[in-house]
Design an enzyme around this catalytic site. Sequence first.
Site, PDB file in Angstrom:
ATOM      1  N   LYS A  94     -16.202   7.452  23.735  1.00 43.44           N
ATOM      2  CA  LYS A  94     -15.481   6.533  22.849  1.00 43.44           C
ATOM      3  C   LYS A  94     -13.965   6.543  23.030  1.00 43.44           C
ATOM      4  O   LYS A  94     -13.354   7.567  23.270  1.00 43.44           O
ATOM      5  CB  LYS A  94     -15.793   6.869  21.383  1.00 43.44           C
ATOM      6  CG  LYS A  94     -17.170   6.489  20.906  1.00 43.44           C
ATOM      7  CD  LYS A  94     -17.501   5.017  21.069  1.00 43.44           C
ATOM      8  CE  LYS A  94     -16.774   4.114  20.099  1.00 43.44           C
ATOM      9  NZ  LYS A  94     -17.191   4.290  18.714  1.00 43.44           N
TER      10      LYS A  94
ATOM     11  N   ASN B 218     -11.206   4.543  20.638  1.00 43.42           N
ATOM     12  CA  ASN B 218     -11.159   3.679  19.456  1.00 43.42           C
ATOM     13  C   ASN B 218      -9.744   3.196  19.148  1.00 43.42           C
ATOM     14  O   ASN B 218      -8.771   3.923  19.355  1.00 43.42           O
ATOM     15  CB  ASN B 218     -11.706   4.447  18.242  1.00 43.42           C
ATOM     16  CG  ASN B 218     -13.171   4.810  18.417  1.00 43.42           C
ATOM     17  OD1 ASN B 218     -13.940   4.066  19.006  1.00 43.42           O
ATOM     18  ND2 ASN B 218     -13.542   5.982  17.920  1.00 43.42           N
TER      19      ASN B 218
ATOM     20  N   GLU C  32      -6.517  -0.203  13.554  1.00 44.24           N
ATOM     21  CA  GLU C  32      -7.356  -0.174  12.348  1.00 44.24           C
ATOM     22  C   GLU C  32      -6.564   0.350  11.149  1.00 44.24           C
ATOM     23  O   GLU C  32      -6.741  -0.110  10.024  1.00 44.24           O
ATOM     24  CB  GLU C  32      -8.579   0.705  12.587  1.00 44.24           C
ATOM     25  CG  GLU C  32      -9.544   0.125  13.615  1.00 44.24           C
ATOM     26  CD  GLU C  32     -10.580   1.151  14.023  1.00 44.24           C
ATOM     27  OE1 GLU C  32     -11.695   1.104  13.488  1.00 44.24           O
ATOM     28  OE2 GLU C  32     -10.256   2.013  14.865  1.00 44.24           O
TER      29      GLU C  32
ATOM     30  N   THR D  29     -11.780 -20.952  16.730  1.00 44.15           N
ATOM     31  CA  THR D  29     -11.843 -21.247  15.298  1.00 44.15           C
ATOM     32  C   THR D  29     -13.194 -20.722  14.849  1.00 44.15           C
ATOM     33  O   THR D  29     -14.166 -20.769  15.616  1.00 44.15           O
ATOM     34  CB  THR D  29     -11.739 -22.761  14.986  1.00 44.15           C
ATOM     35  OG1 THR D  29     -12.892 -23.423  15.517  1.00 44.15           O
ATOM     36  CG2 THR D  29     -10.483 -23.383  15.580  1.00 44.15           C
ATOM     37  N   HIS D  30     -13.267 -20.184  13.664  1.00 43.78           N
ATOM     38  CA  HIS D  30     -14.504 -19.548  13.176  1.00 43.78           C
ATOM     39  C   HIS D  30     -14.952 -18.425  14.109  1.00 43.78           C
ATOM     40  O   HIS D  30     -16.133 -18.084  14.150  1.00 43.78           O
ATOM     41  CB  HIS D  30     -15.643 -20.559  13.013  1.00 43.78           C
ATOM     42  CG  HIS D  30     -15.247 -21.815  12.282  1.00 43.78           C
ATOM     43  ND1 HIS D  30     -15.444 -21.982  10.934  1.00 43.78           N
ATOM     44  CD2 HIS D  30     -14.633 -22.939  12.711  1.00 43.78           C
ATOM     45  CE1 HIS D  30     -14.984 -23.181  10.566  1.00 43.78           C
ATOM     46  NE2 HIS D  30     -14.480 -23.770  11.628  1.00 43.78           N
TER      47      HIS D  30
ATOM     48  N   SER E 163      10.645  12.914 -13.149  1.00 46.48           N
ATOM     49  CA  SER E 163      10.502  12.029 -11.984  1.00 46.48           C
ATOM     50  C   SER E 163      11.254  12.565 -10.777  1.00 46.48           C
ATOM     51  O   SER E 163      11.298  11.915  -9.737  1.00 46.48           O
ATOM     52  CB  SER E 163      11.014  10.624 -12.331  1.00 46.48           C
ATOM     53  OG  SER E 163      12.379  10.672 -12.709  1.00 46.48           O
TER      54      SER E 163
ATOM     55  N   TYR F 117      15.387  -2.285 -21.075  1.00 42.84           N
ATOM     56  CA  TYR F 117      14.839  -1.148 -20.337  1.00 42.84           C
ATOM     57  C   TYR F 117      13.692  -0.515 -21.102  1.00 42.84           C
ATOM     58  O   TYR F 117      13.745  -0.343 -22.322  1.00 42.84           O
ATOM     59  CB  TYR F 117      15.906  -0.065 -20.068  1.00 42.84           C
ATOM     60  CG  TYR F 117      15.309   1.128 -19.324  1.00 42.84           C
ATOM     61  CD1 TYR F 117      15.186   1.127 -17.933  1.00 42.84           C
ATOM     62  CD2 TYR F 117      14.809   2.242 -20.014  1.00 42.84           C
ATOM     63  CE1 TYR F 117      14.600   2.178 -17.252  1.00 42.84           C
ATOM     64  CE2 TYR F 117      14.222   3.304 -19.336  1.00 42.84           C
ATOM     65  CZ  TYR F 117      14.118   3.268 -17.957  1.00 42.84           C
ATOM     66  OH  TYR F 117      13.532   4.314 -17.286  1.00 42.84           O
TER      67      TYR F 117
ATOM     68  N   ASN G 116      20.139   3.818 -17.352  1.00 43.09           N
ATOM     69  CA  ASN G 116      19.446   2.541 -17.145  1.00 43.09           C
ATOM     70  C   ASN G 116      20.138   1.670 -16.094  1.00 43.09           C
ATOM     71  O   ASN G 116      19.482   1.137 -15.199  1.00 43.09           O
ATOM     72  CB  ASN G 116      19.322   1.785 -18.470  1.00 43.09           C
ATOM     73  CG  ASN G 116      18.527   2.569 -19.500  1.00 43.09           C
ATOM     74  OD1 ASN G 116      17.954   3.613 -19.177  1.00 43.09           O
ATOM     75  ND2 ASN G 116      18.486   2.085 -20.736  1.00 43.09           N
TER      76      ASN G 116
ATOM     77  N   LYS H  88       9.462   3.272  -8.589  1.00 42.60           N
ATOM     78  CA  LYS H  88       9.928   3.920  -7.365  1.00 42.60           C
ATOM     79  C   LYS H  88       8.800   4.304  -6.410  1.00 42.60           C
ATOM     80  O   LYS H  88       8.882   4.048  -5.204  1.00 42.60           O
ATOM     81  CB  LYS H  88      10.802   5.117  -7.710  1.00 42.60           C
ATOM     82  CG  LYS H  88      12.207   4.683  -8.100  1.00 42.60           C
ATOM     83  CD  LYS H  88      13.021   5.769  -8.668  1.00 42.60           C
ATOM     84  CE  LYS H  88      13.249   5.768 -10.163  1.00 42.60           C
ATOM     85  NZ  LYS H  88      12.829   4.680 -10.997  1.00 42.60           N
TER      86      LYS H  88
ATOM     87  N   SER I 231     -13.685  10.091  19.870  1.00 39.42           N
ATOM     88  CA  SER I 231     -14.685  10.450  18.873  1.00 39.42           C
ATOM     89  C   SER I 231     -14.985  11.938  18.994  1.00 39.42           C
ATOM     90  O   SER I 231     -15.013  12.481  20.099  1.00 39.42           O
ATOM     91  CB  SER I 231     -15.962   9.638  19.110  1.00 39.42           C
ATOM     92  OG  SER I 231     -17.081  10.296  18.537  1.00 39.42           O
TER      93      SER I 231
HETATM   94  N1  ARG Z   1      14.295   8.238 -14.452  1.00 33.55           N
HETATM   95  C1  ARG Z   1      14.526   7.017 -15.151  1.00 33.55           C
HETATM   96  C2  ARG Z   1      13.989   5.820 -14.368  1.00 33.55           C
HETATM   97  O1  ARG Z   1      13.690   5.981 -13.245  1.00 33.55           O
HETATM   98  C3  ARG Z   1      15.986   6.853 -15.385  1.00 33.55           C
HETATM   99  C4  ARG Z   1      16.318   6.035 -16.571  1.00 33.55           C
HETATM  100  C5  ARG Z   1      15.914   6.733 -17.816  1.00 33.55           C
HETATM  101  N2  ARG Z   1      16.538   6.157 -18.963  1.00 33.55           N
HETATM  102  C6  ARG Z   1      16.156   6.449 -20.187  1.00 33.55           C
HETATM  103  N3  ARG Z   1      16.778   5.933 -21.153  1.00 33.55           N
HETATM  104  N4  ARG Z   1      15.158   7.248 -20.405  1.00 33.55           N
HETATM  105  O2  ARG Z   1      13.841   4.736 -14.882  1.00 33.55           O
END
Ligand code: ARG
Length: 460
Positions: A285, A287, A292, A157-158, A26, A319, A112, A327, A279
């Site tokens: 144009k 826009n 949007e 309205t509408h 991650s 956990y 965790n 994230k 455009s």
């Molecule tokens: N990268 C993990 C997360 O975002 C960190 C926690 C991982 N903990 C574990 N016991 N694998 O949640």
Amino acid sequence: MPQGATLWGGRFEEAPDPTFSQFNQSWGVDRRLLHADVLGSMAHCRGLAGAGVLSAVEAATILDGLRQIQEAATPEGLAASAAEDVHAYIEATLHGLIGDLAFKLHTGRSRNDQVATALRLWLREEVAGVIALVRRVQAALLDLAERHPDAVLPGYTHLQRAQPILWAHWCLAHFEALSRDVARLEEVYGRTNVMPLGAAALAGTGFPIDREAVARDLGFAAPCRNSLDAVGDRDFCVEFASAASLVMVHLSRLAEDLVIFASREFGFISLADAVAAGSSLMPQKKNPDALELVRGKAGRVFGHLTALLTMLKGLPMAYNKDLQEDKQAVFDTVDTLRGSLAVTATVLDHTRLREDVAAQAAGRGALNATELADHLVRQGVPFRQAHALVGKLVLQAEQLDVELHDMPLEALQAVCPAIDEEVRAALSMARTLASKGQLGGTAPRRVQEALRQARAALPA
Ligand code: ARG
């Protein structure tokens, strides 16, 4: 331990399959938490020193190493690492700086509680930043109101012309919704600002760390009261995505109003070059791309809310690795929200009302029909009868292609003998607006008062 080595592995006999390692990594996402995670680690280090787990010298060495990581880290410098996640990266980098002492830092802590703490630290700052941006949009709405203090436009309205309103009243309507968004975000801040650290993996830390002191150190209002709950929930992320979704609902409605107003058919505003796009094919144009995009990005934020709710639903206490998916949703919600708020404020800064066009539209299409019915009521006609009589007059006016207030008095009296000469003054734009003089109405004196109150409510 080389940078990027795993934080675990003692009980494993085989190396992880590269396909899994990649899937599990991650770092590409959570490196955004680096500064927050270092702050959390520094506080944990002081907590360990307070508990007598680290000597003063050890703590000072670790803190110095963490400070170096904090200062050296730039988003570019962070791009390449084989680390599993931001926590592994920090530990490995700290080890490179201070040696084996780095391995003492994780005492009495788990990733965790660490990740939940870092995310809360990070989000709390972002929520404060988002609140400031919402206020910036609100200030731009008040400026826009004050640029055209007496202007009128049709209220709808509408999407059918209904009754005339003040331009400032329309601006204040959007302002009002955003005030509730600020209140919601402040609540989100409060519930985010609670500290999971000390929950460890799930059962609580095994060392006599003063969690209250660590919470104070990090500026948290308090430590989380239950270790399982501390590491097992992400309801604060859901609440943020929910508050963010409502902000996007409000921004997209404002965007839609402005898109319509900028169309040739309405022509109430003209788009400034600075916030419009052309455009590639049609040379004429111009826009409303900025607006949007705000409208379109709302859906993206709602998607993150749904993703977070779905991620959490039915997870066993406490956990679970599913939570790592929080994230991307939270980060993109913050980025999308910030971008949308900033561009909305910019569009508003560039917006000017074509007062004559809007006023003309407000004066055409029997928008004072309700006023006529109210006028009859004030003369003693029951409202339902007045409604029916004015309905007939509206039909006649349409057939004659004139406005109600331009119909000959005899024609009005033929349908309703109660109508007198006074009627023309009563149907004027000024009287139509002024009659909405109760709290919350569009009468000029009410709107001026509301504008003053709104200004006073915004921090300078
Ligand atoms: N990268 C993990 C997360 O975002 C960190 C926690 C991982 N903990 C574990 N016991 N694998 O949640």
